[in-house]
Design a protein around this motif. Structure first.
Motif, PDB file in Angstrom:
ATOM      1  N   ASP A   1      -1.754 -14.019   2.937  1.00 37.20           N
ATOM      2  CA  ASP A   1      -0.720 -14.454   1.971  1.00 37.20           C
ATOM      3  C   ASP A   1      -1.020 -14.779   0.375  1.00 37.20           C
ATOM      4  OD1 ASP A   1       1.154 -14.491   3.968  1.00 37.20           O
ATOM      5  OD2 ASP A   1       1.065 -16.563   4.312  1.00 37.20           O
ATOM      6  N   VAL A   2      -2.312 -15.297   0.436  1.00 34.36           N
ATOM      7  CA  VAL A   2      -2.741 -15.450  -1.002  1.00 34.36           C
ATOM      8  C   VAL A   2      -3.398 -14.255  -1.584  1.00 34.36           C
ATOM      9  CG1 VAL A   2      -5.168 -16.072  -0.362  1.00 34.36           C
ATOM     10  CG2 VAL A   2      -4.183 -17.018  -2.491  1.00 34.36           C
ATOM     11  N   VAL A   3      -4.070 -13.353  -0.680  1.00 32.95           N
ATOM     12  CA  VAL A   3      -4.210 -11.934  -1.363  1.00 32.95           C
ATOM     13  C   VAL A   3      -3.125 -11.014  -1.856  1.00 32.95           C
ATOM     14  CG1 VAL A   3      -5.419  -9.710  -0.425  1.00 32.95           C
ATOM     15  CG2 VAL A   3      -6.532 -11.842   0.174  1.00 32.95           C
ATOM     16  N   HIS A   4      -2.310 -11.186  -0.992  1.00 33.36           N
ATOM     17  CA  HIS A   4      -0.905 -10.701  -1.239  1.00 33.36           C
ATOM     18  C   HIS A   4      -0.515 -11.374  -2.815  1.00 33.36           C
ATOM     19  CE1 HIS A   4       2.662  -8.013   0.790  1.00 33.36           C
ATOM     20  NE2 HIS A   4       2.913  -8.716  -0.408  1.00 33.36           N
ATOM     21  N   PHE A   5      -0.360 -12.388  -3.082  1.00 34.86           N
ATOM     22  CA  PHE A   5      -0.073 -12.922  -4.314  1.00 34.86           C
ATOM     23  C   PHE A   5      -1.143 -12.626  -5.264  1.00 34.86           C
ATOM     24  CE2 PHE A   5      -0.629 -16.452  -7.183  1.00 34.86           C
ATOM     25  CZ  PHE A   5       0.500 -16.717  -7.817  1.00 34.86           C
ATOM     26  N   LEU A   6      -2.305 -12.534  -5.104  1.00 39.84           N
ATOM     27  CA  LEU A   6      -3.323 -12.257  -6.001  1.00 39.84           C
ATOM     28  C   LEU A   6      -3.143 -10.654  -6.341  1.00 39.84           C
ATOM     29  CD1 LEU A   6      -6.622 -14.033  -4.754  1.00 39.84           C
ATOM     30  CD2 LEU A   6      -4.678 -14.635  -6.635  1.00 39.84           C
ATOM     31  N   GLU A   7      -2.524  -9.933  -5.461  1.00 41.57           N
ATOM     32  CA  GLU A   7      -2.425  -8.629  -5.569  1.00 41.57           C
ATOM     33  C   GLU A   7      -1.162  -8.311  -6.799  1.00 41.57           C
ATOM     34  OE1 GLU A   7      -2.968  -4.249  -5.388  1.00 41.57           O
ATOM     35  OE2 GLU A   7      -4.320  -6.137  -4.479  1.00 41.57           O
ATOM     36  N   TRP A   8      -0.214  -9.247  -6.578  1.00 44.72           N
ATOM     37  CA  TRP A   8       0.762  -9.058  -7.532  1.00 44.72           C
ATOM     38  C   TRP A   8       0.286  -9.708  -8.886  1.00 44.72           C
ATOM     39  CZ3 TRP A   8       2.949 -13.740  -9.799  1.00 44.72           C
ATOM     40  CH2 TRP A   8       4.132 -13.383 -10.600  1.00 44.72           C
ATOM     41  N   ALA A   9      -0.587 -10.643  -8.932  1.00 40.05           N
ATOM     42  CA  ALA A   9      -0.787 -11.078 -10.053  1.00 40.05           C
ATOM     43  C   ALA A   9      -1.553  -9.990 -10.880  1.00 40.05           C
ATOM     44  CB  ALA A   9      -1.758 -12.417  -9.924  1.00 40.05           C
ATOM     45  N   ALA A  10      -2.541  -9.198 -10.188  1.00 37.37           N
ATOM     46  CA  ALA A  10      -3.137  -8.234 -10.908  1.00 37.37           C
ATOM     47  C   ALA A  10      -2.427  -7.143 -11.466  1.00 37.37           C
ATOM     48  CB  ALA A  10      -4.204  -7.575  -9.797  1.00 37.37           C
TER      49      ALA A  10
ATOM     50  N   GLN B   1      10.110 -13.555 -12.363  1.00 33.15           N
ATOM     51  CA  GLN B   1      10.390 -12.156 -12.972  1.00 33.15           C
ATOM     52  C   GLN B   1      10.735 -11.208 -11.602  1.00 33.15           C
ATOM     53  OE1 GLN B   1       6.651 -11.221 -15.171  1.00 33.15           O
ATOM     54  NE2 GLN B   1       6.366  -9.672 -13.445  1.00 33.15           N
ATOM     55  N   PRO B   2      11.720 -10.223 -11.879  1.00 32.12           N
ATOM     56  CA  PRO B   2      11.718  -9.312 -10.936  1.00 32.12           C
ATOM     57  C   PRO B   2      10.448  -8.619 -10.368  1.00 32.12           C
ATOM     58  CG  PRO B   2      13.282  -9.017 -12.590  1.00 32.12           C
ATOM     59  CD  PRO B   2      12.352  -9.957 -12.986  1.00 32.12           C
ATOM     60  N   GLY B   3      10.326  -8.560  -9.069  1.00 26.21           N
ATOM     61  CA  GLY B   3       9.283  -7.867  -8.466  1.00 26.21           C
ATOM     62  C   GLY B   3       8.220  -8.770  -8.110  1.00 26.21           C
ATOM     63  N   GLY B   4       8.365 -10.099  -8.391  1.00 25.74           N
ATOM     64  CA  GLY B   4       7.523 -11.230  -7.999  1.00 25.74           C
ATOM     65  C   GLY B   4       8.015 -12.222  -6.858  1.00 25.74           C
ATOM     66  N   PRO B   5       7.365 -13.466  -7.052  1.00 27.35           N
ATOM     67  CA  PRO B   5       7.911 -14.475  -5.928  1.00 27.35           C
ATOM     68  C   PRO B   5       9.497 -14.901  -5.893  1.00 27.35           C
ATOM     69  CG  PRO B   5       6.082 -15.052  -6.931  1.00 27.35           C
ATOM     70  CD  PRO B   5       6.202 -13.837  -7.600  1.00 27.35           C
TER      71      PRO B   5
ATOM     72  N   SER C   1       0.772  -1.177   0.033  1.00 25.14           N
ATOM     73  CA  SER C   1       0.013  -0.123   0.141  1.00 25.14           C
ATOM     74  C   SER C   1       0.846   1.272  -0.232  1.00 25.14           C
ATOM     75  CB  SER C   1      -1.024  -0.013   1.208  1.00 25.14           C
ATOM     76  OG  SER C   1      -1.630  -1.120   1.312  1.00 25.14           O
ATOM     77  N   GLY C   2       0.422   2.291  -0.433  1.00 25.63           N
ATOM     78  CA  GLY C   2       0.985   3.759  -0.433  1.00 25.63           C
ATOM     79  C   GLY C   2       1.910   3.943  -1.536  1.00 25.63           C
ATOM     80  N   PRO C   3       2.357   4.959  -1.708  1.00 26.29           N
ATOM     81  CA  PRO C   3       3.444   5.438  -2.848  1.00 26.29           C
ATOM     82  C   PRO C   3       4.884   4.709  -2.646  1.00 26.29           C
ATOM     83  CG  PRO C   3       3.129   7.233  -1.399  1.00 26.29           C
ATOM     84  CD  PRO C   3       2.402   6.080  -0.869  1.00 26.29           C
ATOM     85  N   PHE C   4       5.346   4.168  -1.672  1.00 27.86           N
ATOM     86  CA  PHE C   4       6.381   3.378  -1.404  1.00 27.86           C
ATOM     87  C   PHE C   4       6.235   2.178  -1.271  1.00 27.86           C
ATOM     88  CE2 PHE C   4       7.010   7.899   0.114  1.00 27.86           C
ATOM     89  CZ  PHE C   4       7.492   8.274  -1.038  1.00 27.86           C
ATOM     90  N   GLY C   5       5.135   1.387  -1.247  1.00 27.55           N
ATOM     91  CA  GLY C   5       4.758   0.042  -0.932  1.00 27.55           C
ATOM     92  C   GLY C   5       5.484  -0.865  -1.948  1.00 27.55           C
ATOM     93  N   THR C   6       5.741  -2.133  -1.279  1.00 25.38           N
ATOM     94  CA  THR C   6       6.434  -3.219  -2.365  1.00 25.38           C
ATOM     95  C   THR C   6       5.848  -4.545  -1.721  1.00 25.38           C
ATOM     96  OG1 THR C   6       8.156  -3.378  -0.315  1.00 25.38           O
ATOM     97  CG2 THR C   6       8.611  -1.825  -2.279  1.00 25.38           C
ATOM     98  N   TYR C   7       6.068  -5.300  -2.632  1.00 25.68           N
ATOM     99  CA  TYR C   7       5.794  -6.728  -2.280  1.00 25.68           C
ATOM    100  C   TYR C   7       6.549  -7.468  -1.187  1.00 25.68           C
ATOM    101  CZ  TYR C   7       2.357  -6.246  -6.180  1.00 25.68           C
ATOM    102  OH  TYR C   7       1.305  -5.884  -6.999  1.00 25.68           O
ATOM    103  N   ASP C   8       6.079  -8.177  -0.415  1.00 21.70           N
ATOM    104  CA  ASP C   8       6.721  -9.110   0.406  1.00 21.70           C
ATOM    105  C   ASP C   8       6.968 -10.444  -0.221  1.00 21.70           C
ATOM    106  OD1 ASP C   8       7.538 -11.141   2.330  1.00 21.70           O
ATOM    107  OD2 ASP C   8       6.659  -9.800   4.003  1.00 21.70           O
ATOM    108  N   ARG C   9       8.245 -10.733  -0.263  1.00 25.94           N
ATOM    109  CA  ARG C   9       8.664 -11.781  -1.071  1.00 25.94           C
ATOM    110  C   ARG C   9       8.123 -13.188  -0.647  1.00 25.94           C
ATOM    111  NH1 ARG C   9       8.785  -7.839  -3.872  1.00 25.94           N
ATOM    112  NH2 ARG C   9      10.476  -7.283  -5.232  1.00 25.94           N
ATOM    113  N   ASN C  10       8.408 -13.080   0.601  1.00 27.72           N
ATOM    114  CA  ASN C  10       8.078 -14.478   1.306  1.00 27.72           C
ATOM    115  C   ASN C  10       6.382 -14.483   1.291  1.00 27.72           C
ATOM    116  OD1 ASN C  10      10.674 -15.197   2.429  1.00 27.72           O
ATOM    117  ND2 ASN C  10      10.650 -13.462   3.886  1.00 27.72           N
ATOM    118  N   ALA C  11       5.556 -13.522   1.567  1.00 24.97           N
ATOM    119  CA  ALA C  11       4.204 -13.443   1.522  1.00 24.97           C
ATOM    120  C   ALA C  11       3.799 -14.002   0.216  1.00 24.97           C
ATOM    121  CB  ALA C  11       3.688 -12.238   1.731  1.00 24.97           C
ATOM    122  N   LEU C  12       4.525 -13.514  -0.894  1.00 29.41           N
ATOM    123  CA  LEU C  12       4.326 -14.112  -2.345  1.00 29.41           C
ATOM    124  C   LEU C  12       4.521 -15.539  -2.575  1.00 29.41           C
ATOM    125  CD1 LEU C  12       5.874 -11.094  -4.493  1.00 29.41           C
ATOM    126  CD2 LEU C  12       3.347 -11.253  -4.044  1.00 29.41           C
ATOM    127  N   ARG C  13       5.512 -15.831  -2.100  1.00 30.52           N
ATOM    128  CA  ARG C  13       5.756 -17.443  -2.164  1.00 30.52           C
ATOM    129  C   ARG C  13       4.830 -18.187  -1.544  1.00 30.52           C
ATOM    130  NH1 ARG C  13      11.352 -19.469  -3.280  1.00 30.52           N
ATOM    131  NH2 ARG C  13      12.324 -18.106  -4.466  1.00 30.52           N
TER     132      ARG C  13
END
Length: 259
Positions: free
Chosen positions: A213-222, A78-82, A40-52
């Protein structure tokens, strides 16, 4: 002319009613609470562990009914994902069979999926999906976080929000109580149960944890390029800020000379 006007007004009333009624029908659903997401937010990033972990939940639970048609297995590296390794992606893809062909004889054949292949769909076609789910077709999850009002908060609330129906509420066979759904009724049984998966990193597989965790993954998928978009946006804002400052200084200097 008068009859025509009355008919027109009546038709307009029907159209307006059809537009307003769904809004009222959805109004009895419980509003999802705002969650704190790392993305969330302008500086938000994905949590790699949560994505996996989220991919594991999708693969072992959600994929039996819901597709992810906008994703290919190679996206998992790919970079930025799991950021799975190429060897891991090949192993994941090889667990599935895809139809290929025609071969030299004009026949179609099955082979193990490759990283370039799209995620294998749970059903061969929509009719098969409906037949397996009492007439309801499970939605594709590629863009589910963007397609639903409330986004990630709403999807999390649905997954973690199953409860026993309140006393006096009648639930017909095939429906389950979830206060975040309109009317409190949903056709999908609770997909997540305590310890239904076993996380490799030792994280306790609670319903809340798996849902997050699965919501985190689906956010990345979107939005797999979210981090890149935010980096570019930050650079553009810095550039515009410097440019604005230089223009202001130049303006002050030019008008100072005029005086």
């Amino acid at each position: 002319m008068k009859n025509f006007t009355l008919k027109a007004l009546a038709s307009s009333a029907v159209v307006l009613a059809s537009l307003v009624m769904p809004a009222h029908a959805a109004g009895d659903a419980k509003h999802p609470e705002a969650m704190e997401w790392s993305f969330s937010g302008p500086f938000g990033t994905y949590d790699r562990n949560a994505l996996r972990r989220g991919f594991q939940v999708y693969k072992e639970v959600c994929a039996s009914c819901h597709g992810l048609s906008h994703m290919a297995y190679r996206n998992l590296s790919q970079p930025g994902g799991p950021e799975f390794s190429e060897a891991e992606v090949k192993a994941i893809a090889a667990e599935y069979l895809v139809e290929d062909g025609p071969d030299d004889y004009g026949d179609m054949f099955e082979r193990a999926a490759l990283p370039r292949d799209g995620f294998v769909e749970p059903y061969p076609n929509e009719n098969a999906g409906r037949a397996a789910n009492g007439g309801a077709y499970p939605p594709d999850l590629s863009l589910i976080n963007k397609a639903r009002g409330g986004g990630a908060d709403y999807v999390y609330a649905i997954l973690a929000g199953y409860e026993e129906a309140p006393e006096g509420m009648e639930m017909r066979a095939g429906l389950y109580y979830n206060p975040y759904m309109s009317g409190g009724k949903i056709a999908m049984p609770a997909p997540l149960l305590e310890d239904i998966v076993e996380y490799g990193d030792g994280t306790p597989a609670t319903v809340e944890q798996m849902s997050a965790d699965v919501v985190h993954f689906l956010e990345w998928a979107a939005e797999p390029k979210m981090e890149e978009r935010k980096r570019i946006g930050l650079m553009v804002m810095i550039y515009l800020s410097i440019f604005a400052a230089l223009m202001y200084i130049s303006m002050r200097k030019i008008w100072a000379d005029q005086h």
